[in-house]
Design a protein around this motif. Structure first.
Motif, PDB file in Angstrom:
ATOM      1  N   GLY A   9      36.933  38.789  38.117  1.00 34.56           N
ATOM      2  CA  GLY A   9      36.147  40.087  38.155  1.00 34.56           C
ATOM      3  C   GLY A   9      37.180  41.057  37.940  1.00 34.56           C
ATOM      4  O   GLY A   9      36.456  42.131  37.481  1.00 34.56           O
ATOM      5  N   GLN A  10      38.402  40.932  37.329  1.00 35.04           N
ATOM      6  CA  GLN A  10      39.187  42.287  37.273  1.00 35.04           C
ATOM      7  C   GLN A  10      39.881  41.930  35.634  1.00 35.04           C
ATOM      8  O   GLN A  10      39.198  41.544  34.728  1.00 35.04           O
ATOM      9  CB  GLN A  10      39.989  42.467  38.248  1.00 35.04           C
ATOM     10  N   GLY A  15      43.272  35.177  41.369  1.00 32.26           N
ATOM     11  CA  GLY A  15      43.488  34.000  42.563  1.00 32.26           C
ATOM     12  C   GLY A  15      42.098  33.082  42.235  1.00 32.26           C
ATOM     13  O   GLY A  15      41.983  32.440  43.111  1.00 32.26           O
ATOM     14  N   LYS A  16      41.614  33.075  40.953  1.00 32.80           N
ATOM     15  CA  LYS A  16      40.831  31.956  40.666  1.00 32.80           C
ATOM     16  C   LYS A  16      41.033  30.570  40.789  1.00 32.80           C
ATOM     17  O   LYS A  16      40.439  29.746  41.286  1.00 32.80           O
ATOM     18  CB  LYS A  16      40.320  32.151  38.965  1.00 32.80           C
ATOM     19  N   VAL A 219      31.675  35.202  41.295  1.00 38.12           N
ATOM     20  CA  VAL A 219      33.002  36.406  40.716  1.00 38.12           C
ATOM     21  C   VAL A 219      34.023  36.456  41.532  1.00 38.12           C
ATOM     22  O   VAL A 219      33.854  36.992  42.964  1.00 38.12           O
ATOM     23  CB  VAL A 219      32.337  37.668  40.225  1.00 38.12           C
ATOM     24  N   VAL A 220      35.161  36.171  41.342  1.00 39.05           N
ATOM     25  CA  VAL A 220      36.552  36.421  42.113  1.00 39.05           C
ATOM     26  C   VAL A 220      36.784  37.925  41.999  1.00 39.05           C
ATOM     27  O   VAL A 220      37.276  38.223  40.943  1.00 39.05           O
ATOM     28  CB  VAL A 220      37.221  35.330  41.665  1.00 39.05           C
ATOM     29  N   PHE A 221      37.024  38.460  43.168  1.00 39.52           N
ATOM     30  CA  PHE A 221      37.736  39.849  42.897  1.00 39.52           C
ATOM     31  C   PHE A 221      38.911  39.630  44.055  1.00 39.52           C
ATOM     32  O   PHE A 221      38.962  39.209  45.067  1.00 39.52           O
ATOM     33  CB  PHE A 221      36.924  40.928  43.773  1.00 39.52           C
ATOM     34  N   LYS A 222      40.104  40.166  43.688  1.00 44.84           N
ATOM     35  CA  LYS A 222      41.345  40.309  44.359  1.00 44.84           C
ATOM     36  C   LYS A 222      41.097  41.813  45.148  1.00 44.84           C
ATOM     37  O   LYS A 222      40.608  42.873  44.614  1.00 44.84           O
ATOM     38  CB  LYS A 222      42.741  40.524  43.629  1.00 44.84           C
ATOM     39  N   CYS A 284      43.209  37.322  48.378  1.00 45.05           N
ATOM     40  CA  CYS A 284      44.500  38.366  48.987  1.00 45.05           C
ATOM     41  C   CYS A 284      44.037  39.327  50.062  1.00 45.05           C
ATOM     42  O   CYS A 284      44.522  40.547  50.164  1.00 45.05           O
ATOM     43  CB  CYS A 284      45.039  38.922  47.768  1.00 45.05           C
ATOM     44  N   LEU A 285      42.967  38.780  50.875  1.00 46.01           N
ATOM     45  CA  LEU A 285      42.678  39.979  51.929  1.00 46.01           C
ATOM     46  C   LEU A 285      43.642  40.202  52.810  1.00 46.01           C
ATOM     47  O   LEU A 285      43.928  41.232  53.510  1.00 46.01           O
ATOM     48  CB  LEU A 285      41.268  39.321  52.737  1.00 46.01           C
TER      49      LEU A 285
END
Length: 338
Positions: A9-10, A15-16, A219-222, A284-285
């Motif tokens: 997503g970025q 971290g996919k 969609v993967v967001f960090k 990465c929460l």
């Protein structure tokens, strides 16, 4: 049974790899297909106490029951592929890999051109892996295909046929995209982008699947976006601020230090719209809030983290269903069915 696409997503490095590995273990897909540009995107996969840095093989390789596919839209570097197959021999990858016959092939001349081109290497910050020049040759119809290379013959197949057959048989299919949506040649921060589109519709096309056969787009967001190389970064923080937060990272392929920023809701909304996102995976929460490290239940998260997730869902209009709280697969909160 579902056909799911994973999208960064970025600007990549979201971290996919971990999310794909988790889904491969949890959902046990029969085939894991890779879309994207080529070997210019690196992924780190942790299996036990070992880390594997890969650029060609799908990151879902630890699932030894699944076929592994590289789509026709992906550029292949035979040298990189062979090295990875040797590195991953304990996982029987060479016997499970299906390289589409129409995949484009990167040659030495493409890598040399990539590295010697001042505009690409210095100004744009290319990885030097030859993908851009190879895609130029592909557009000019002068690029070799995998079926033209003798050493690749034993891996060749029809990825579109394999994937569509699996879907018709009601099997789980996972399509993993590379890079990030904001590096798209069409929708990213041009000219500081990669050499093709990097969104869900293109990943589906890369492996030869029609849009009506896609069930889920994750969609993967960090929790804090990062970027390697040049280009706009609206929410970027200083290196000193990043160090204070304990966020110091380096690119898998380039080894360059990653630039770090605060979460950008406006750009994230754009990415969700571009991809038709049905779910969000947040990684990465534990870097956003160290109290959440290793948490496995949503109810155990801190109020700070819950509020962050709530605001994200409200502003993006998409449910956060997967939450990573550490590098291990077990350090994942899965609320997809809740």
């Amino acid at each position: 049974m579902t056909c799911t696409i994973i999208v960064g997503g970025q600007w990549g490095d979201e971290g996919k790899g971990k999310i794909v590995s988790y889904l491969c273990e949890k959902d046990n897909p029969s085939i894991i297909a890779r879309g994207g540009v080529g070997p210019n995107a690196g992924h780190t996969v942790e299996v036990g106490d070992k880390k594997y840095g890969i650029r060609m093989v799908p990151t879902g390789f630890p699932n030894v029951n699944a076929k592994l596919a590289i789509g026709a839209g992906v550029l292949t570097d035979p040298e990189v592929l062979e090295k990875e197959l040797e590195m991953l021999k304990d996982f029987n990858v060479a016997q499970r890999i299906i390289l589409d016959s129409n995949s484009g092939v990167i040659e030495l001349k493409h890598r040399e051109m990539d590295k010697s081109n001042v505009h690409l290497s210095k100004e744009i910050g290319s990885t030097g892996t030859g993908c851009g020049p190879a895609n130029v040759d592909r557009a000019m119809r002068t690029l070799k295909q995998a079926k033209d290379v003798e050493s690749l013959q034993k891996y060749l197949g029809d990825v579109s046929k394999e994937v569509n057959t699996a879907i018709e048989n009601n099997e789980n299919v996972l399509i993993e995209g590379t890079q990030g949506a904001l590096l798209s040649l069409f929708h990213g921060s041009y000219p500081y982008v990669t050499s093709k589109d990097t969104n869900a519709s293109s990943f589906a096309a890369d492996v030869g699947v029609g849009p009506t056969k896609i069930d889920e787009v994750i969609v993967v967001f960090k929790s804090y976006p990062t970027r390697v190389g040049e280009g706009p970064f609206p929410s970027e923080m200083t290196e000193e601020e990043a160090e204070t937060l304990g966020v110091i990272e380096y690119g898998t392929v380039t080894g360059r230090r990653r630039r770090v920023g605060h979460f950008d809701y406006e750009l994230a909304k754009k990415v969700c719209d571009l991809n038709g996102a049905t779910q969000i995976a947040l990684t990465c929460l534990d870097k956003y809030d160290t109290e959440c490290y290793g948490m496995k239940k949503y109810e155990d998260l801190s109020d700070k983290s819950k509020e962050f997730i709530k605001i994200m869902e409200q502003k993006l209009g998409v449910k956060v269903t997967l939450i990573s709280t550490g590098p291990e697969l077990s350090q994942t909160i899965d609320i997809r069915n809740k």
